[in-house]
Scaffold this motif. Structure first.
Motif, PDB file in Angstrom:
ATOM      1  N   ASN A  81      38.695  29.318   4.075  1.00  0.00           N
ATOM      2  CA  ASN A  81      38.618  31.186   4.206  1.00  0.00           C
ATOM      3  C   ASN A  81      39.905  31.577   3.265  1.00  0.00           C
ATOM      4  O   ASN A  81      40.039  32.062   2.966  1.00  0.00           O
TER       5      ASN A  81
ATOM      6  N   ARG B  99      17.693  31.901  20.592  1.00  0.00           N
ATOM      7  CA  ARG B  99      17.768  30.441  19.096  1.00  0.00           C
ATOM      8  C   ARG B  99      17.389  29.344  19.623  1.00  0.00           C
ATOM      9  O   ARG B  99      16.066  28.879  18.807  1.00  0.00           O
TER      10      ARG B  99
ATOM     11  N   HIS C 233      37.361  23.761  13.334  1.00  0.00           N
ATOM     12  CA  HIS C 233      36.443  24.812  12.481  1.00  0.00           C
ATOM     13  C   HIS C 233      35.246  24.963  12.304  1.00  0.00           C
ATOM     14  O   HIS C 233      34.767  24.455  11.204  1.00  0.00           O
TER      15      HIS C 233
ATOM     16  N   SER D 248      40.210  30.096  12.298  1.00  0.00           N
ATOM     17  CA  SER D 248      39.944  30.184  11.121  1.00  0.00           C
ATOM     18  C   SER D 248      41.488  29.779   9.862  1.00  0.00           C
ATOM     19  O   SER D 248      40.361  30.003   9.032  1.00  0.00           O
TER      20      SER D 248
ATOM     21  N   LYS E 211      11.152  22.897  16.022  1.00  0.00           N
ATOM     22  CA  LYS E 211      12.309  21.766  16.042  1.00  0.00           C
ATOM     23  C   LYS E 211      12.749  21.589  16.839  1.00  0.00           C
ATOM     24  O   LYS E 211      13.025  20.195  16.647  1.00  0.00           O
TER      25      LYS E 211
ATOM     26  N   VAL F 217      23.395  26.020  12.352  1.00  0.00           N
ATOM     27  CA  VAL F 217      22.888  25.399  10.754  1.00  0.00           C
ATOM     28  C   VAL F 217      23.821  24.677   9.925  1.00  0.00           C
ATOM     29  O   VAL F 217      23.636  24.000   9.243  1.00  0.00           O
TER      30      VAL F 217
ATOM     31  N   MET G 173      31.770  26.406  11.332  1.00  0.00           N
ATOM     32  CA  MET G 173      30.756  27.604  10.062  1.00  0.00           C
ATOM     33  C   MET G 173      29.675  28.454  11.019  1.00  0.00           C
ATOM     34  O   MET G 173      29.233  27.920  11.434  1.00  0.00           O
ATOM     35  N   ASN G 174      29.667  29.618  10.490  1.00  0.00           N
ATOM     36  CA  ASN G 174      29.061  30.397  10.979  1.00  0.00           C
ATOM     37  C   ASN G 174      27.481  30.743   9.954  1.00  0.00           C
ATOM     38  O   ASN G 174      27.486  30.674   9.346  1.00  0.00           O
TER      39      ASN G 174
ATOM     40  N   LYS H  85       9.054  26.826  16.012  1.00  0.00           N
ATOM     41  CA  LYS H  85       8.742  26.582  14.987  1.00  0.00           C
ATOM     42  C   LYS H  85       9.060  24.724  14.963  1.00  0.00           C
ATOM     43  O   LYS H  85       8.613  24.437  13.558  1.00  0.00           O
TER      44      LYS H  85
HETATM   45  C1  LIG Z   1      35.207  32.919   8.219  1.00  0.00           C
HETATM   46  C2  LIG Z   1      35.251  31.399   9.052  1.00  0.00           C
HETATM   47  O1  LIG Z   1      36.596  31.018   9.255  1.00  0.00           O
HETATM   48  C3  LIG Z   1      33.994  29.911   8.409  1.00  0.00           C
HETATM   49  C4  LIG Z   1      32.949  30.751   7.816  1.00  0.00           C
HETATM   50  O2  LIG Z   1      32.171  30.946   8.612  1.00  0.00           O
HETATM   51  S1  LIG Z   1      32.382  31.718   7.125  1.00  0.00           S
HETATM   52  C5  LIG Z   1      30.645  31.552   6.619  1.00  0.00           C
HETATM   53  C6  LIG Z   1      29.638  30.372   6.113  1.00  0.00           C
HETATM   54  N1  LIG Z   1      28.276  30.707   6.407  1.00  0.00           N
HETATM   55  C7  LIG Z   1      28.019  31.289   5.093  1.00  0.00           C
HETATM   56  O3  LIG Z   1      28.283  31.335   4.053  1.00  0.00           O
HETATM   57  C8  LIG Z   1      26.803  31.388   5.634  1.00  0.00           C
HETATM   58  C9  LIG Z   1      26.187  31.921   4.200  1.00  0.00           C
HETATM   59  N2  LIG Z   1      24.453  32.652   4.291  1.00  0.00           N
HETATM   60  C10 LIG Z   1      23.654  31.268   4.519  1.00  0.00           C
HETATM   61  O4  LIG Z   1      23.775  30.233   4.459  1.00  0.00           O
HETATM   62  C11 LIG Z   1      22.526  32.063   4.695  1.00  0.00           C
HETATM   63  O5  LIG Z   1      22.052  33.369   4.728  1.00  0.00           O
HETATM   64  C12 LIG Z   1      21.395  31.833   6.665  1.00  0.00           C
HETATM   65  C13 LIG Z   1      21.542  30.101   7.069  1.00  0.00           C
HETATM   66  C14 LIG Z   1      22.772  32.353   7.682  1.00  0.00           C
HETATM   67  C15 LIG Z   1      20.214  32.004   6.856  1.00  0.00           C
HETATM   68  O6  LIG Z   1      19.338  31.558   6.080  1.00  0.00           O
HETATM   69  P1  LIG Z   1      18.394  32.852   4.934  1.00  0.00           P
HETATM   70  O7  LIG Z   1      17.615  31.552   4.670  1.00  0.00           O
HETATM   71  O8  LIG Z   1      18.950  33.934   4.064  1.00  0.00           O
HETATM   72  O9  LIG Z   1      17.585  33.248   6.318  1.00  0.00           O
HETATM   73  P2  LIG Z   1      16.084  32.194   7.174  1.00  0.00           P
HETATM   74  O10 LIG Z   1      15.174  32.048   6.398  1.00  0.00           O
HETATM   75  O11 LIG Z   1      16.267  33.258   8.394  1.00  0.00           O
HETATM   76  O12 LIG Z   1      17.963  30.937   7.786  1.00  0.00           O
HETATM   77  C16 LIG Z   1      17.453  30.050   7.569  1.00  0.00           C
HETATM   78  C17 LIG Z   1      17.318  28.959   8.762  1.00  0.00           C
HETATM   79  O13 LIG Z   1      18.674  29.623   9.159  1.00  0.00           O
HETATM   80  C18 LIG Z   1      18.527  29.530  10.923  1.00  0.00           C
HETATM   81  N3  LIG Z   1      19.488  30.614  11.170  1.00  0.00           N
HETATM   82  C19 LIG Z   1      19.311  31.531  10.406  1.00  0.00           C
HETATM   83  N4  LIG Z   1      20.822  32.404  11.119  1.00  0.00           N
HETATM   84  C20 LIG Z   1      20.630  31.882  12.211  1.00  0.00           C
HETATM   85  C21 LIG Z   1      21.454  32.298  13.849  1.00  0.00           C
HETATM   86  N5  LIG Z   1      22.440  33.185  13.184  1.00  0.00           N
HETATM   87  N6  LIG Z   1      21.741  31.164  14.529  1.00  0.00           N
HETATM   88  C22 LIG Z   1      20.322  30.220  14.402  1.00  0.00           C
HETATM   89  N7  LIG Z   1      19.955  30.458  13.217  1.00  0.00           N
HETATM   90  C23 LIG Z   1      20.463  30.976  12.126  1.00  0.00           C
HETATM   91  C24 LIG Z   1      16.881  30.514  10.796  1.00  0.00           C
HETATM   92  O14 LIG Z   1      16.245  30.160  12.162  1.00  0.00           O
HETATM   93  C25 LIG Z   1      16.800  29.260   9.891  1.00  0.00           C
HETATM   94  O15 LIG Z   1      16.117  27.716   9.932  1.00  0.00           O
HETATM   95  P3  LIG Z   1      15.351  26.887   9.683  1.00  0.00           P
HETATM   96  O16 LIG Z   1      15.260  26.581   8.644  1.00  0.00           O
HETATM   97  O17 LIG Z   1      14.633  25.956  10.654  1.00  0.00           O
HETATM   98  O18 LIG Z   1      13.905  27.943   9.626  1.00  0.00           O
END
Ligand SMILES: CC(=O)CC(=O)SCCNC(=O)CCNC(=O)[C@H](O)C(C)(C)COP(=O)(O)OP(=O)(O)OC[C@H]1O[C@@H](n2cnc3c(N)ncnc32)[C@H](O)[C@@H]1OP(=O)(O)O
Ligand SMILES: NC(=O)C1=CN([C@@H]2O[C@H](COP(=O)(O)OP(=O)(O)OC[C@H]3O[C@@H](n4cnc5c(N)ncnc54)[C@H](OP(=O)(O)O)[C@@H]3O)[C@@H](O)[C@H]2O)C=CC1
Length: 284
Positions: A190, A49, A140, A119, A58, A147, A142-143, A56
């Protein structure tokens, strides 16, 4: 309280992400996992990563190199002895977490803060496994951790103001926004998110629509970045089930009953993206 050295317990998707953001922000990090293979996988993911972030523009190659050097891996939990903060990110299971907190309580000096990335599980109960409930707190993330901007910060009944302030400042030093919430099952994140995901699974279970259709409805109709079933696969179906069980048991309300299809997938080992199979199939 000054935080310089952080141990992260568990090199799974959350632990590795937390270790990464701590190292990038200049902390010395010890990443612990009893399983050496998992540790190596965690470190590899971090390097991959960070390399993508260099491509990029960054971060610079030098910053990437320095961040990687700040992370040491260890298969010995005893190395927590010289850490100022420990962040636990192992499986969402109260017995496993309380066992680790009780061990950490023996190993670390009395001023070390013990945080959990749980969580949904009660912070107060995890804190009760130690003799320092004032220094135990929910942190806590977020995943995906690198990001997402939020860190939900949850005090147990006895958490001190000083510990809360230190964790809030630490989260801000990681370029995150800390939001304080109270210690109830699933906290805010959650309690709101997981019943939506569970209901999406029910729509598949009851034949209302195929997973792709459910996800399209929520993406195009509600502007969610990921559909709920893609998100469930991304979080891990085991984690989704454990969170629903905590809500169900904690509130004693049937509105939180986990969908039988979710149970079935977890029993089959279809844990989502990390297992290569969930509502969708994943190939590297
Ligand atoms: C369960 C719990 O207790 C709590 C939780 O975490 S619940 C889950 C909370 N998370 C969410 O709801 C995530 C929802 N999804 C999203 O926000 C987006 O789909 C996402 C950020 C994951 C990916 O975004 P996307 O626009 O679809 O894809 P993509 O363009 O590939 O990625 C956007 C950016 O995120 C980064 N990224 C994507 N997945 C990544 C990962 N697994 N690790 C690190 N960076 C990541 C990319 O590198 C990209 O970075 P830049 O903007 O700098 O280029
Ligand atoms: N997934 C998500 O979206 C989010 C998860 N969380 C929380 O973070 C924590 C970790 O989740 P996540 O990283 O997704 O999970 P993963 O499945 O990716 O990793 C699980 C971790 O738990 C360890 N583990 C599993 N079973 C045991 C056990 N019996 N004893 C000790 N350690 C064990 C694993 O160790 P090993 O590698 O040795 O098997 C691994 O380090 C959970 O509490 C989860 O609720 C919080 C926010 C978001």
């Amino acid at each position: 309280m000054n935080i310089n050295k952080i141990m992260v317990i568990g090199a799974g998707q959350m632990g590795a992400g937390i270790a990464q953001v701590c190292a990038v922000s200049g902390y010395d990090v010890l990443l612990y996992d009893a399983n050496e293979e998992a540790l190596d996988r965690g470190i590899k993911g971090i390097e991959k990563r960070l390399a993508r972030d260099v491509t990029k523009g960054k971060i610079s190659e030098d910053d990437k190199h320095a961040s990687v050097l700040r992370i040491k891996k260890t298969a010995s939990i005893d190395e927590a002895a010289d850490c100022d903060l420990v962040i636990e990110a192992v499986v969402e299971n109260m017995d496993v977490k309380t066992k680790i907190f009780s061990q950490l309580d023996q190993i670390t000096p009395e001023q070390t803060i013990l945080a959990t990335n749980t969580s949904s599980l009660p912070i107060t109960e995890i804190a009760a496994a130690t003799k320092r409930p004032d220094k135990v707190i929910g942190m806590h993330f977020m995943n995906p951790v690198p990001v997402m901007k939020l860190v939900e910060v949850i005090r147990g009944l006895a958490t001190s103001d000083e510990v809360f302030e230190t964790i809030k400042q630490t989260a801000e030093s990681l370029n995150k926004t800390a939001v304080e919430v109270n210690d109830f099952p699933g906290f805010v994140s959650n309690r709101v998110l997981m019943p939506m995901i569970n209901e999406a699974i029910y729509t598949v279970y009851e034949g209302v629509a195929e997973p792709e259709a459910v996800d399209e409805v929520m993406k195009l109709g509600m502007n969610h970045p990921m559909g709920p079933l893609t998100l469930a696969d991304f979080i891990g179906l085991d984690t989704c089930l454990y969170i629903m069980e905590t809500l169900h048991e904690g509130f004693g309300d049937d509105k939180y009953r986990p969908c039988p299809l979710l149970r079935k997938y977890v029993k089959a080992g279809w844990l989502g993206k990390k297992a290569g199979r969930g509502f969708y199939s994943y190939t590297e």
